[in-house]
Design a protein around this motif. Structure first.
Motif, PDB file in Angstrom:
ATOM      1  N   ALA A 153       0.872  -1.332   0.114  1.00 53.77           N
ATOM      2  CA  ALA A 153       0.147  -0.157   0.569  1.00 53.77           C
ATOM      3  C   ALA A 153       1.096   1.064   0.226  1.00 53.77           C
ATOM      4  N   LYS A 154       2.286   1.302   0.109  1.00 54.47           N
ATOM      5  CA  LYS A 154       2.662   2.215   0.214  1.00 54.47           C
ATOM      6  C   LYS A 154       4.315   2.295  -0.814  1.00 54.47           C
ATOM      7  N   SER A 155       3.634   0.803  -1.378  1.00 58.70           N
ATOM      8  CA  SER A 155       5.227   1.196  -2.554  1.00 58.70           C
ATOM      9  C   SER A 155       6.703   0.988  -1.948  1.00 58.70           C
ATOM     10  N   LEU A 156       6.375   0.579  -0.766  1.00 58.76           N
ATOM     11  CA  LEU A 156       7.935   0.501   0.055  1.00 58.76           C
ATOM     12  C   LEU A 156       9.173  -0.538  -0.799  1.00 58.76           C
ATOM     13  N   LEU A 157       9.913   0.307  -0.695  1.00 59.90           N
ATOM     14  CA  LEU A 157      10.644  -0.143  -1.198  1.00 59.90           C
ATOM     15  C   LEU A 157      12.454  -1.450  -0.303  1.00 59.90           C
ATOM     16  N   ASN A 158      11.832  -0.566   0.734  1.00 61.17           N
ATOM     17  CA  ASN A 158      12.522  -1.505   2.177  1.00 61.17           C
ATOM     18  C   ASN A 158      11.533  -1.662   3.495  1.00 61.17           C
ATOM     19  N   GLY A 162       6.191  -2.237   8.766  1.00 62.15           N
ATOM     20  CA  GLY A 162       6.033  -2.618  10.447  1.00 62.15           C
ATOM     21  C   GLY A 162       4.640  -3.131  11.518  1.00 62.15           C
ATOM     22  N   GLY A 163       3.876  -2.418  10.408  1.00 69.26           N
ATOM     23  CA  GLY A 163       2.615  -2.390  11.446  1.00 69.26           C
ATOM     24  C   GLY A 163       2.029  -4.042  10.242  1.00 69.26           C
ATOM     25  N   THR A 164       2.782  -4.787   9.389  1.00 68.69           N
ATOM     26  CA  THR A 164       1.820  -6.252   8.932  1.00 68.69           C
ATOM     27  C   THR A 164       0.946  -6.102  10.366  1.00 68.69           C
ATOM     28  N   ASN A 173      -4.772  -2.790   4.107  1.00 67.49           N
ATOM     29  CA  ASN A 173      -6.111  -3.025   3.581  1.00 67.49           C
ATOM     30  C   ASN A 173      -6.037  -4.425   4.246  1.00 67.49           C
ATOM     31  N   PRO A 174      -6.630  -5.152   5.275  1.00 70.67           N
ATOM     32  CA  PRO A 174      -7.194  -6.099   6.402  1.00 70.67           C
ATOM     33  C   PRO A 174      -8.021  -7.196   4.693  1.00 70.67           C
ATOM     34  N   ASP A 175      -7.813  -7.205   4.060  1.00 67.74           N
ATOM     35  CA  ASP A 175      -7.549  -8.221   2.517  1.00 67.74           C
ATOM     36  C   ASP A 175      -6.841  -8.580   1.971  1.00 67.74           C
ATOM     37  N   VAL A 176      -6.017  -8.054   2.650  1.00 73.82           N
ATOM     38  CA  VAL A 176      -5.214  -7.846   0.867  1.00 73.82           C
ATOM     39  C   VAL A 176      -3.635  -8.724   1.870  1.00 73.82           C
ATOM     40  N   ASP A 177      -3.104  -9.504   1.476  1.00 73.21           N
ATOM     41  CA  ASP A 177      -1.473 -10.074   1.899  1.00 73.21           C
ATOM     42  C   ASP A 177      -0.500  -9.128   1.817  1.00 73.21           C
ATOM     43  N   CYS A 178       0.107  -8.979   2.949  1.00 77.45           N
ATOM     44  CA  CYS A 178       1.630  -7.949   3.403  1.00 77.45           C
ATOM     45  C   CYS A 178       2.517  -8.458   2.260  1.00 77.45           C
ATOM     46  N   ILE A 179       2.989  -8.092   1.283  1.00 72.00           N
ATOM     47  CA  ILE A 179       3.609  -8.677   0.066  1.00 72.00           C
ATOM     48  C   ILE A 179       4.437  -8.328   0.390  1.00 72.00           C
ATOM     49  N   TRP A 180       5.104  -7.608   1.622  1.00 70.06           N
ATOM     50  CA  TRP A 180       6.506  -7.811   2.478  1.00 70.06           C
ATOM     51  C   TRP A 180       7.231  -8.668   3.103  1.00 70.06           C
ATOM     52  N   LEU A 181       5.801  -9.361   3.805  1.00 73.30           N
ATOM     53  CA  LEU A 181       5.663 -10.947   4.299  1.00 73.30           C
ATOM     54  C   LEU A 181       6.177 -11.721   3.206  1.00 73.30           C
TER      55      LEU A 181
END
Ligand code: SF4
Ligand code: SF4
Length: 223
Positions: A153-158, A162-164, A173-181
């Motif tokens: 959601a924040k287009s983070l490259l690193n 911390g909010g996963t 968005n609670p319906d979407v997987d944390c892609i960084w995880l």
């Protein structure tokens, strides 16, 4: 593929008042795959437009056509026989097709019948998930094939931020997987977690949409 969804009929009809002959033009490629702009959708939209226009006292003739691709000039040429007397087009191709058609048939106005949303994959019937924002500087090689530009959601490259959530979902968005995880899990599964220890430097986004219109030139392919 590029995905799109129908605009509200009222919004489309509002553009068409005063026109006498309207062509509804579809595209048999991406937007057909996502059930927004193929032949079936053209044949569904045309009667709806006829009815909505008639309700407003506009007796416009509505004809239809579906091209193999609206984004390629050579396919657009096949549309010329259908353009006889047409004084407005509703295109339900993606934004590229709509603009290509608009350039070719100028000054006949080509109105969008869809909102083009993004580049996505069909995850299951009726569900398309965005996978790429065409950012112009692909990092999939560093992120184990999972795109944080489009899928965080924040287009983070690193990441992660911390909010996963405890269940692995995104804090935004609670319906979407944390892609960084997911990136961490894939790195761990491949025994390459150390590849994520470095910090990505500040990114130059000028290759993305922020640097004005992008143009790609391949000298070896130029005429
Ligand atoms: S990093 Fe950029 S180009 Fe690569 S998949 Fe993500 S948005 Fe698309
Ligand atoms: S929870 Fe994950 S996907 Fe959501 S904003 Fe944070 S890093 Fe990005």
């Amino acid at each position: 593929m590029i995905i799109a969804e129908w605009k509200p009929i009222a919004e489309v009809v509002a553009r068409l008042k005063g026109h006498r002959k309207i062509l509804v033009a579809g595209c048999a490629t991406c937007v057909a795959e996502c059930a927004a702009g193929g032949e079936r959708e053209v044949e569904s939209l045309a009667p709806l437009l006829r009815m909505a226009l008639a309700q407003q006292g506009c007796a416009a003739e509505v004809v239809t056509a579906t091209l193999e691709r609206q984004c390629e000039p050579e396919f657009i040429e096949t549309l010329f026989p259908k353009m006889e007397g047409v004084d407005a087009v509703v295109s339900i191709a993606c934004g590229i097709g709509i603009q290509t058609l608009g350039d070719r048939f100028d000054p006949v106005p080509v109105y969008p019948g869809v909102n083009t949303t993004s580049l996505a994959v069909r995850e299951q019937p009726g569900v398309w998930a965005v996978r790429c924002e065409a950012c112009g500087n692909c990092v999939l090689g560093e992120t184990f094939g999972l795109c944080p530009v489009a899928r965080c959601a924040k287009s983070l490259l690193n990441g992660p931020c911390g909010g996963t959530r405890e269940n692995g979902k995104c804090e935004v968005n609670p319906d979407v997987d944390c892609i960084w995880l997911k990136i961490y899990e894939r790195a761990m599964a491949r025994g390459k977690l150390e590849a994520l220890l470095g910090v990505q430097p500040t990114r130059n986004w000028s290759n993305s949409r922020h640097g004005g219109q992008k143009v790609m030139i391949r000298e070896d392919l130029r005429a």
